[in-house]
Design a protein around this motif. Sequence first.
Motif, PDB file in Angstrom:
ATOM      1  N   PRO A  21       0.753  -1.221  -0.020  1.00 49.18           N
ATOM      2  CA  PRO A  21      -0.040   0.025   0.109  1.00 49.18           C
ATOM      3  C   PRO A  21       0.847   1.269  -0.145  1.00 49.18           C
ATOM      4  CG  PRO A  21      -0.188  -1.130   2.087  1.00 49.18           C
ATOM      5  CD  PRO A  21       0.696  -1.952   1.141  1.00 49.18           C
ATOM      6  N   SER A  22       2.026   1.289   0.481  1.00 49.01           N
ATOM      7  CA  SER A  22       2.762   2.572   0.404  1.00 49.01           C
ATOM      8  C   SER A  22       4.114   2.049  -0.362  1.00 49.01           C
ATOM      9  CB  SER A  22       3.410   2.941   1.833  1.00 49.01           C
ATOM     10  OG  SER A  22       3.879   1.905   2.493  1.00 49.01           O
ATOM     11  N   ALA A  26       2.391   2.302  -5.855  1.00 50.76           N
ATOM     12  CA  ALA A  26       1.517   3.112  -5.007  1.00 50.76           C
ATOM     13  C   ALA A  26       1.988   4.535  -5.144  1.00 50.76           C
ATOM     14  CB  ALA A  26       1.093   2.543  -3.653  1.00 50.76           C
ATOM     15  N   TRP A  27       3.080   4.855  -5.419  1.00 50.57           N
ATOM     16  CA  TRP A  27       3.898   6.125  -5.154  1.00 50.57           C
ATOM     17  C   TRP A  27       3.269   6.917  -6.303  1.00 50.57           C
ATOM     18  CZ3 TRP A  27       6.713   8.219  -1.617  1.00 50.57           C
ATOM     19  CH2 TRP A  27       7.478   9.269  -1.728  1.00 50.57           C
ATOM     20  N   ASN A  28       3.072   6.676  -7.285  1.00 53.78           N
ATOM     21  CA  ASN A  28       2.544   7.682  -8.600  1.00 53.78           C
ATOM     22  C   ASN A  28       1.191   7.742  -8.374  1.00 53.78           C
ATOM     23  OD1 ASN A  28       2.651   8.801 -11.026  1.00 53.78           O
ATOM     24  ND2 ASN A  28       1.670   7.026 -12.212  1.00 53.78           N
ATOM     25  N   GLU A  29       0.362   7.079  -7.892  1.00 55.41           N
ATOM     26  CA  GLU A  29      -0.937   7.198  -7.327  1.00 55.41           C
ATOM     27  C   GLU A  29      -1.016   8.283  -6.498  1.00 55.41           C
ATOM     28  OE1 GLU A  29      -5.015   5.038  -5.549  1.00 55.41           O
ATOM     29  OE2 GLU A  29      -3.487   3.642  -6.261  1.00 55.41           O
ATOM     30  N   ASN A  30      -0.212   8.119  -5.239  1.00 56.40           N
ATOM     31  CA  ASN A  30      -0.043   9.221  -4.202  1.00 56.40           C
ATOM     32  C   ASN A  30       0.030  10.578  -4.798  1.00 56.40           C
ATOM     33  OD1 ASN A  30      -0.888   7.443  -2.174  1.00 56.40           O
ATOM     34  ND2 ASN A  30       1.308   6.772  -1.769  1.00 56.40           N
TER      35      ASN A  30
END
Length: 92
Positions: A21-22, A26-30
């Motif tokens: 999740p992190s 997921a970095w691009n989505e964040n």
Amino acid sequence: MTQGLALALLLLLLGLAIAGPSGLLAWNENLQLRDQRHAQIAALTEERDILKNRVGLLDPNSADPDLVSEKLRSDLNVLHPDEVVLILPTQD
């Protein structure tokens, strides 16, 4: 046996670091969510500044006569008998 368990644990941690999740995926989505939030904050800040200006113009100690007249006409339907009101579409 312990080396196998240690290897499995390391592979699990590596999997979580990449697809968790992190993780990296997921970095691009964040980052996209952060950019959307910044855009929302900018829009809300602009709207707040506009409303703050209108509130300042309606200050009871020094009200802007044009804005007070506009509010009376739109909210209370107050007109002189010889007036004609033209409602123009607003540009939002």
